[in-house]
Design a protein around this motif. Structure first.
Motif, short mmCIF file in Angstrom:
data_model
loop_
_atom_site.label_atom_id
_atom_site.label_comp_id
_atom_site.label_asym_id
_atom_site.label_seq_id
_atom_site.Cartn_x
_atom_site.Cartn_y
_atom_site.Cartn_z
N ASN A 153 3.92 -95.44 -89.67
CA ASN A 153 3.44 -94.47 -88.67
C ASN A 153 4.15 -94.66 -87.33
N ALA A 154 4.26 -95.92 -86.92
CA ALA A 154 4.89 -96.21 -85.63
C ALA A 154 6.36 -95.84 -85.64
N ALA A 155 7.06 -96.14 -86.74
CA ALA A 155 8.49 -95.82 -86.83
C ALA A 155 8.71 -94.31 -86.83
N THR A 156 7.85 -93.57 -87.54
CA THR A 156 7.98 -92.11 -87.57
C THR A 156 7.80 -91.53 -86.17
N THR A 157 6.80 -92.02 -85.44
CA THR A 157 6.59 -91.56 -84.07
C THR A 157 7.79 -91.88 -83.20
N THR A 158 8.30 -93.09 -83.32
CA THR A 158 9.43 -93.53 -82.51
C THR A 158 10.68 -92.71 -82.78
N ILE A 159 10.88 -92.30 -84.03
CA ILE A 159 12.05 -91.51 -84.39
C ILE A 159 11.94 -90.09 -83.86
N PHE A 160 10.76 -89.48 -83.99
CA PHE A 160 10.64 -88.04 -83.73
C PHE A 160 10.38 -87.68 -82.27
N LEU A 161 9.75 -88.54 -81.49
CA LEU A 161 9.48 -88.17 -80.10
C LEU A 161 10.74 -87.83 -79.32
#
Length: 588
Positions: free
Chosen positions: A481-489
């Motif tokens: 979840n954290a990696a997905t957020t970090t990639i997409f923001l």
């Protein structure tokens, strides 16, 4: 020979991916030769490593510290300062509170009290446990919430199954023997659960012992009615177990410190849009609490219908004799609650600190009245943040005595207890994400992405939001979840600027959707913890997760399209966001 080569390549597939990925991407900086291309190379490389997890996620987050100075994007000293931000202070304070809650057993008292309020009917019991887990996960890590609640749920399920065996055959069932088909797959399930590397990085994964289920040489053949009843009880075990896993994610989105994507989003806004003061604990709670309540209720209905049946007559308030299962469940819950004894002073101190922290967060700068932050001298009202509140109260747990003068001085929590709960991986991962976001800004990559995404301005804004949410929801099933957020923001904020839409209109729903990892046991640690108990299969989770993903997506879109608009002024392009004159203008 070929078989040996194939086996060797398969065994070293992770190493080959680590080596070949940067080599295959090398033409991007070499051929194009711009700062934007250099930063894109780093970003794509990190995204591949994060998705595949061939390198620990926290160490992949260190790549900007090595590659940005190498490509001349940022100085090493400039990169380093992004690895410890206000977010980390907030995380430390919240983990101090969570450590105290778990150490002194306040979580068990809260969960059991909630369950006793809803009753012992299996359906209401499931809702009670789901509500308790969701409430806990608003303030502690999702995995911690599940590992706190699931042992209580398992004890209740054991007693229900035992009671049913007594009722049907007069024999005890100490090993929770279910259907033979499920028993044959149990060993395989447990092995898989031990081999899994869970993706959700909001939490530190807590290893638990699955319930022992031993095979017996002689299995009595039950009557047809007993078999049907046993299958019904198995379905109830499935529904209740999956409900605990899902409710932890649903509750986590309610508060800013409840889950790492929320915290990453909040700190990203402070970093990229420093003049944006729109997001605080209070208005985030106003937005997400209704989402969580609606999601929790619909998920409960969906799981009940999927696993137990379409008979919803239990919704009618009817009082009567309790069945053997209900009596067994009630007995276990009462015994568990009575074993806690009267509320201890340590629990009271923890509870007071918890309430005080929430009140200070809510009243710091609520928006509809000045709040206590306005008491600071003019120009200093923004100096004190939610992170300072959490850290200040978190430090008190290392100072306040746990016992009276009759015993040797000992603080409420120790450093070792805090360190065991602190998700250091998340701290490093988030720091790497902040460094990456700053690199895209310094190199000009964010502006290039904004120009590239300009044609999306021709689509309706709600369609763009829906597409972004669907993509994020799909990716978060296989990525943390954290990696997905970090990639997409860093991708979605330039998109919002490109189509001249309030960035919050896109960033808020996509951030919430990154927490909707419901499909697989490896999607996040809570799923893996529940799967390890052996009541559910992967297909059970896939079937249930598809429905909950749809429920979550619709609830989020409903929220940002209705009460979220006046709450954050989503229908206007804010002054704190940059304006790109050459790009098309589209208002929601």
């Amino acid at each position: 020979m070929l078989k040996k080569i194939h086996r060797g390549l398969w065994n070293f597939r992770s190493f080959l991916l680590i080596v070949l990925t940067p080599l295959l991407l090398l033409p991007i900086p070499l051929v194009i030769g711009t700062k934007e291309a250099d930063c894109a190379y780093v970003m794509i490389l990190m995204a591949v490593y994060w998705v595949t997890e061939v390198i620990p996620l926290s160490m992949t987050a260190m790549l900007p510290a090595v590659l940005f100075p190498l490509f001349g994007i940022m100085k090493s000293s400039d990169v380093a300062k992004w690895y410890f931000k206000d977010f980390h202070f907030l995380l430390v304070g919240v983990i101090c509170l969570a450590t105290s809650i778990e150490k002194w057993g306040l979580h068990r008292r809260i969960a059991l009290r909630l369950v006793t309020l809803v009753g012992v009917n299996p359906a209401w019991l499931m809702l009670g446990f789901m509500s308790g887990c969701a409430l806990l996960s608003m303030w502690v890590q999702n995995t911690s919430a599940v590992t706190m609640v699931m042992p209580i749920v398992e004890a209740v399920l054991q007693q229900i199954l035992k009671a049913k065996e007594y009722q049907c055959s007069g024999k005890d069932n100490p090993n929770l023997e279910l259907d033979e088909t499920d028993m044959s797959n149990e060993k395989e399930k447990q092995i898989k659960s031990n081999e899994m590397q869970p993706h959700g990085l909001k939490e530190t994964f807590v290893q638990i012992q699955p319930v022992s289920q031993s095979n017996t040489t002689e299995v009595p053949v039950p009557a047809q009615g007993a078999t049907n009843s046993r299958k019904q009880d198995l379905m109830m075990c499935k529904a209740m177990s999956i409900g605990i896993a899902y409710s932890s994610n649903i509750g986590g989105i309610t508060t800013l410190p409840g889950t790492s994507p929320n915290l990453i989003f909040s700190e990203y806004l402070n970093q990229v849009y420093p003049d944006c003061n729109c997001i605080n604990f209070g208005n985030w709670l106003l937005l997400c609490l209704p989402i969580s309540i609606i999601m929790l209720f619909l998920t409960w209905i969906w799981l009940y219908w999927l696993f137990i049946g379409s008979d919803f007559s239990f919704l009618k308030c009817q009082k009567g004799e309790h069945s053997e299962k209900e009596k067994a469940a009630k007995k276990v819950i009462e015994e568990e609650y009575s074993s806690l004894g009267p509320m201890r002073s340590q629990e009271i101190v923890t509870g007071v600190a918890f309430v005080l922290m929430v009140l200070l967060w809510l009243t710091r700068s609520p928006g509809f009245f000045p709040g206590w932050a306005s008491l600071f001298p003019e120009g200093q009202s923004g100096y004190f943040t939610d992170a300072n509140v959490a850290l200040m109260l978190g430090l008190l747990f290392f100072i306040i005595p746990a016992y009276g003068p009759s015993k040797k001085y000992e603080a409420m929590i120790t450093w070792n207890e805090f360190q065991a709960s602190m998700p250091w991986k998340v701290a490093l991962l988030v720091g790497g994400g902040f460094a990456l976001a700053e690199g895209t800004k310094e190199s000009g990559l964010s502006l290039w992405v904004a120009e590239l995404l300009t044609p999306l301005g021709d689509l309706p804004v709600f369609a763009v939001i829906t597409i972004a949410c669907v993509i994020v929801t799909m990716l978060t099933e296989v990525t943390s979840n954290a990696a997905t957020t970090t990639i997409f923001l860093p991708i979605l904020s330039p998109l919002a600027e490109a189509i001249h839409v309030n960035p919050l209109y896109i960033l808020i729903p996509t951030t919430l959707c990154t927490s909707f990892s419901f499909l697989l046991p490896v999607s996040n640690p809570p799923n893996a913890v529940v799967y390890a108990y052996g009541h559910i299969s992967i297909m059970d989770m896939v079937k249930a997760g598809l429905g909950v993903n749809v429920i979550g997506l619709l609830c989020v879109l409903l929220a940002v399209g209705t009460w979220g608009v006046p709450l954050f002024s989503l229908d206007t392009y804010p002054d704190w966001a940059p304006t790109i004159p050459s790009l098309n203008s589209t208002l929601p």
